[in-house]
Design a protein around this motif. Structure first.
Motif, short mmCIF file in Angstrom:
data_model
loop_
_atom_site.label_atom_id
_atom_site.label_comp_id
_atom_site.label_asym_id
_atom_site.label_seq_id
_atom_site.Cartn_x
_atom_site.Cartn_y
_atom_site.Cartn_z
N UNK A 1 -28.92 -12.98 36.93
CA UNK A 1 -27.73 -14.00 37.17
C UNK A 1 -28.63 -15.34 37.58
N UNK A 2 -28.37 -16.30 37.12
CA UNK A 2 -29.02 -17.71 37.39
C UNK A 2 -28.08 -18.65 38.35
N UNK A 3 -28.38 -19.46 39.05
CA UNK A 3 -27.52 -20.34 39.93
C UNK A 3 -27.95 -21.79 39.02
N UNK A 4 -26.81 -22.37 38.74
CA UNK A 4 -26.79 -23.69 38.04
C UNK A 4 -27.64 -24.80 38.83
N UNK A 5 -28.29 -25.49 38.20
CA UNK A 5 -28.89 -26.54 38.79
C UNK A 5 -28.72 -27.95 37.95
N UNK A 6 -28.98 -28.93 38.63
CA UNK A 6 -28.63 -30.17 38.34
C UNK A 6 -29.35 -30.60 37.11
#
Length: 358
Positions: free
Chosen positions: A291-296
């Protein structure tokens, strides 16, 4: 003007490519592979297509498994089996087997065929291969490029999209944009292609002599490659869900870096969870997920007029677990905290973007 067409092999044995068959401006037919394979349906399809007025090409599958030979051996085998087609069809080298990195082999095959026929063959491969090796020698020798790059696996009919950006070539002669084409007259998948030129340009590539007795040397001027609007760049095309055009995805980076497999990119699908899943390309089996955390990604926001910019991702996997496998990336936006498909999901993947892990 551009032409629409299909490419076929023995998998499409018996397909009607005549006047009352599958609609196509041109038909590309597998003729040979390696130094021992001949498509048993090639001549039937060739004669049917050309007698109906369609343009035709024939291709050789380099290094077909079990029939591998030297470049000259395979070129001579191809020429022996397509003697009656030379001067009537475009000649093509299909470059996607176990020697993809041997650019000198491909160049030698192309040069040998040209020296024997006076016709420059086209060079066919797909984007991931072009991005992995230096094909400048082939591009600089003015062999035309036929490239495969699939933006979506959804069933579709003919279209004429701009080609993807490809290194080394200033322009693309032909683009295979889907392997899931659906056309009347054939109840299964078909590869669909667009040739960026008219019939006169096709004849020039084939070396077909005009009424004046000499082949027309002009070549088509295709549209410029579609440009990736993000600042991250990269040569992968943007994937898009045909039913929901606002849902797009892109790989900026995918490949081994040291002892890690690095995956970086973005997708615009709104969901509760984002997962990157590594798949075995051959067995279509999951090998790992994170799972990845969204980045800008403000560049993506600006490019597509989004109201949010948290659409990027970057992650890495231990490379050792994929040793000896051919892997692809599946990007999944889902409402399932386990990364499965419960509660709604969106998958993005492209089977031709892969890495063979040694």
């Amino acid at each position: 003007m551009a032409l629409n067409g299909i490419d076929i092999a023995s998998w499409q044995k018996g397909i009607n490519v005549g006047a009352n068959g599958v609609a196509a401006d041109f038909v590309i037919i597998k003729a040979t592979g390696g130094i021992g394979y001949v498509n048993p349906d090639c001549d039937r399809a060739f004669q049917q297509a050309i007698n109906s007025g369609k343009k035709v090409a024939v291709y050789h599958y380099a290094h077909e498994i079990g029939y591998q030979g030297t470049a000259q051996q395979e070129a001579d085998f191809f020429l022996k089996n397509v003697q009656g087609y030379i001067g009537k069809s475009i000649l093509v080298l299909d470059w996607e087997s176990d020697n993809k990195g041997d650019v000198a082999w491909a160049k030698a095959w192309l040069d040998h065929v040209q020296s024997k026929t006076g016709v420059k063959p086209l060079f066919y491969t797909y984007t991931a291969v072009l991005n992995s090796y230096n094909f400048s020698s082939i591009a600089n020798a003015d062999y035309g490029l036929w490239v495969a790059n699939y933006g979506s696996d959804a069933p579709q009919g003919y279209s004429q999209p701009n080609p993807p950006a490809s290194p080394y070539w200033k322009s693309t002669t032909m683009y295979q944009y889907t392997s899931n084409g659906r056309l009347n007259g054939w109840n299964n998948r078909l590869d669909l292609n667009v040739f960026y030129g008219d019939k006169k340009a096709w004849d020039a590539y084939a070396g077909i002599k005009s009424s004046g007795g000499a082949p027309n040397p002009s070549t088509p001027t295709p549209p410029k490659p579609s440009v990736d609007p993000t600042t991250a760049g990269g040569s992968y095309s943007i994937l898009q869900d045909p039913k929901f055009p606002q849902n797009k995805a892109h790989l900026d980076c995918f490949g081994p870096v040291g002892d890690k497999l690095v995956v970086e990119g973005w997708h615009t699908t709104v969901s509760n969870h984002e997962f990157i899943i590594i798949m075995d390309r051959v067995k279509n089996k999951e090998l790992a997920r994170k799972e990845v955390k969204p980045i800008a990604r403000p560049d993506v926001k600006k490019a597509f007029g989004l109201s949010f910019d948290q659409v990027g991702f970057k992650t890495e996997f231990d490379l050792a677990q994929f040793k000896g496998r051919s892997v692809i990336v599946l990007m999944r936006a889902t409402n399932d905290p386990k990364g499965n498909t419960a509660g709604g999901f969106q998958d993005f993947y492209e089977t031709r973007w892969y890495h063979d892990i040694k």
